[in-house]
Write a protein that holds these residues in place. Structure first.
Motif, PDB file in Angstrom:
ATOM      1  N   THR A   8       0.854  -1.186   0.000  1.00  0.00           N
ATOM      2  CA  THR A   8       0.000   0.000   0.000  1.00  0.00           C
ATOM      3  C   THR A   8       0.892   1.240   0.000  1.00  0.00           C
ATOM      4  OG1 THR A   8      -0.066   0.158   2.397  1.00  0.00           O
ATOM      5  CG2 THR A   8      -1.759  -1.215   1.352  1.00  0.00           C
ATOM      6  N   GLY A   9       0.296   2.396  -0.241  1.00  0.00           N
ATOM      7  CA  GLY A   9       1.035   3.654  -0.214  1.00  0.00           C
ATOM      8  C   GLY A   9       1.664   3.914   1.143  1.00  0.00           C
ATOM      9  N   LYS A  10       0.937   3.596   2.200  1.00  0.00           N
ATOM     10  CA  LYS A  10       1.429   3.796   3.559  1.00  0.00           C
ATOM     11  C   LYS A  10       2.652   2.909   3.822  1.00  0.00           C
ATOM     12  CE  LYS A  10      -0.345   3.904   8.280  1.00  0.00           C
ATOM     13  NZ  LYS A  10      -1.523   3.665   9.119  1.00  0.00           N
ATOM     14  N   GLN A  11       2.597   1.671   3.347  1.00  0.00           N
ATOM     15  CA  GLN A  11       3.715   0.751   3.531  1.00  0.00           C
ATOM     16  C   GLN A  11       4.943   1.212   2.732  1.00  0.00           C
ATOM     17  OE1 GLN A  11       1.602  -2.796   2.377  1.00  0.00           O
ATOM     18  NE2 GLN A  11       1.376  -3.451   4.510  1.00  0.00           N
ATOM     19  N   LYS A  12       4.712   1.697   1.505  1.00  0.00           N
ATOM     20  CA  LYS A  12       5.821   2.198   0.690  1.00  0.00           C
ATOM     21  C   LYS A  12       6.474   3.414   1.344  1.00  0.00           C
ATOM     22  CE  LYS A  12       4.612   0.477  -3.855  1.00  0.00           C
ATOM     23  NZ  LYS A  12       4.390   0.784  -5.260  1.00  0.00           N
ATOM     24  N   ARG A  13       5.675   4.317   1.895  1.00  0.00           N
ATOM     25  CA  ARG A  13       6.219   5.480   2.594  1.00  0.00           C
ATOM     26  C   ARG A  13       7.081   5.042   3.778  1.00  0.00           C
ATOM     27  NH1 ARG A  13       1.276   7.520   1.528  1.00  0.00           N
ATOM     28  NH2 ARG A  13       0.453   7.104   3.601  1.00  0.00           N
ATOM     29  N   PHE A  14       6.576   4.062   4.524  1.00  0.00           N
ATOM     30  CA  PHE A  14       7.318   3.534   5.664  1.00  0.00           C
ATOM     31  C   PHE A  14       8.654   2.937   5.213  1.00  0.00           C
ATOM     32  CE2 PHE A  14       8.384  -0.254   8.201  1.00  0.00           C
ATOM     33  CZ  PHE A  14       8.642   0.349   9.415  1.00  0.00           C
ATOM     34  N   LEU A  15       8.627   2.137   4.144  1.00  0.00           N
ATOM     35  CA  LEU A  15       9.847   1.503   3.639  1.00  0.00           C
ATOM     36  C   LEU A  15      10.837   2.529   3.082  1.00  0.00           C
ATOM     37  CD1 LEU A  15       8.308  -1.655   1.964  1.00  0.00           C
ATOM     38  CD2 LEU A  15       9.750  -1.597   4.015  1.00  0.00           C
ATOM     39  N   ARG A  16      10.311   3.574   2.432  1.00  0.00           N
ATOM     40  CA  ARG A  16      11.197   4.638   1.946  1.00  0.00           C
ATOM     41  C   ARG A  16      11.924   5.307   3.113  1.00  0.00           C
ATOM     42  NH1 ARG A  16       6.973   5.950  -1.917  1.00  0.00           N
ATOM     43  NH2 ARG A  16       6.266   7.635  -0.575  1.00  0.00           N
ATOM     44  N   SER A  17      11.205   5.533   4.198  1.00  0.00           N
ATOM     45  CA  SER A  17      11.840   6.160   5.365  1.00  0.00           C
ATOM     46  C   SER A  17      12.875   5.221   5.981  1.00  0.00           C
ATOM     47  CB  SER A  17      10.800   6.573   6.404  1.00  0.00           C
ATOM     48  OG  SER A  17      10.234   5.444   7.033  1.00  0.00           O
ATOM     49  N   GLU A  18      12.605   3.927   5.990  1.00  0.00           N
ATOM     50  CA  GLU A  18      13.563   2.944   6.503  1.00  0.00           C
ATOM     51  C   GLU A  18      14.807   2.882   5.619  1.00  0.00           C
ATOM     52  OE1 GLU A  18      13.361   0.680   9.305  1.00  0.00           O
ATOM     53  OE2 GLU A  18      11.879   2.190   9.850  1.00  0.00           O
ATOM     54  N   ALA A  19      14.629   3.026   4.314  1.00  0.00           N
ATOM     55  CA  ALA A  19      15.732   2.903   3.362  1.00  0.00           C
ATOM     56  C   ALA A  19      16.580   4.168   3.277  1.00  0.00           C
ATOM     57  CB  ALA A  19      15.184   2.564   1.981  1.00  0.00           C
ATOM     58  N   HIS A  20      16.096   5.248   3.844  1.00  0.00           N
ATOM     59  CA  HIS A  20      16.795   6.527   3.728  1.00  0.00           C
ATOM     60  C   HIS A  20      18.248   6.442   4.201  1.00  0.00           C
ATOM     61  CE1 HIS A  20      17.318  10.832   3.478  1.00  0.00           C
ATOM     62  NE2 HIS A  20      17.784  10.830   4.704  1.00  0.00           N
ATOM     63  N   HIS A  21      18.500   5.710   5.270  1.00  0.00           N
ATOM     64  CA  HIS A  21      19.837   5.640   5.857  1.00  0.00           C
ATOM     65  C   HIS A  21      20.632   4.435   5.372  1.00  0.00           C
ATOM     66  CE1 HIS A  21      18.666   8.912   8.431  1.00  0.00           C
ATOM     67  NE2 HIS A  21      17.589   8.252   8.796  1.00  0.00           N
ATOM     68  N   VAL A  22      20.076   3.665   4.452  1.00  0.00           N
ATOM     69  CA  VAL A  22      20.758   2.488   3.916  1.00  0.00           C
ATOM     70  C   VAL A  22      21.589   2.896   2.703  1.00  0.00           C
ATOM     71  CG1 VAL A  22      20.374   0.229   2.839  1.00  0.00           C
ATOM     72  CG2 VAL A  22      18.900   0.976   4.707  1.00  0.00           C
ATOM     73  N   ASP A  23      22.800   2.382   2.634  1.00  0.00           N
ATOM     74  CA  ASP A  23      23.658   2.656   1.476  1.00  0.00           C
ATOM     75  C   ASP A  23      23.422   1.603   0.400  1.00  0.00           C
ATOM     76  OD1 ASP A  23      24.979   4.888   2.565  1.00  0.00           O
ATOM     77  OD2 ASP A  23      26.315   3.576   3.711  1.00  0.00           O
ATOM     78  N   PRO A  24      23.568   1.975  -0.880  1.00  0.00           N
ATOM     79  CA  PRO A  24      23.441   0.984  -1.961  1.00  0.00           C
ATOM     80  C   PRO A  24      24.511  -0.095  -1.823  1.00  0.00           C
ATOM     81  CG  PRO A  24      23.387   3.210  -2.848  1.00  0.00           C
ATOM     82  CD  PRO A  24      23.780   3.319  -1.400  1.00  0.00           C
TER      83      PRO A  24
END
Length: 99
Positions: free
Chosen positions: A3-19
């Motif tokens: 869902t959009g809410k889940q994607k927003r949550f995952l984007r925030s989690e991924a913010h500090h992750v390096d490729p």
């Protein structure tokens, strides 16, 4: 399907992750898909950089990565792809509940 809410949550989690992977001139290979799938099993959330020398369309690369690893495409921003796949053995991320 996220869902959009889940994607927003995952984007925030991924913010500090390096490729941890890079797609270069050679494009997406089977070996790369296997490695990314293994990383998704361990981490659940992975960032992948598409290098400037890659000649393929970045949207196609992102779709190929998602389909090849059976993961959800969370976001394609610039030349960075964020993939999520719920882990079988190493579940760490608790997604917001679907409504």
């Amino acid at each position: 399907m996220l869902t959009g809410k889940q994607k927003r949550f995952l984007r925030s989690e991924a913010h500090h992750v390096d490729p941890i992977f890079q797609v270069g001139k050679g494009g997406v290979s089977e070996a790369m898909l296997v490695q990314i799938a293994e990383a998704l099993e361990k981490r659940e959330l992975v960032k992948i950089s598409i290098l400037q020398n890659n000649e393929d369309d970045k949207n196609e690369v992102a779709e190929t990565l998602a389909k090849g690893t059976k993961a959800e495409l969370v976001q394609l921003i610039g030349h960075t792809v964020i993939l999520y796949k719920q882990s079988v053995n190493n579940k760490r991320i608790e997604l917001p509940v679907k409504r």
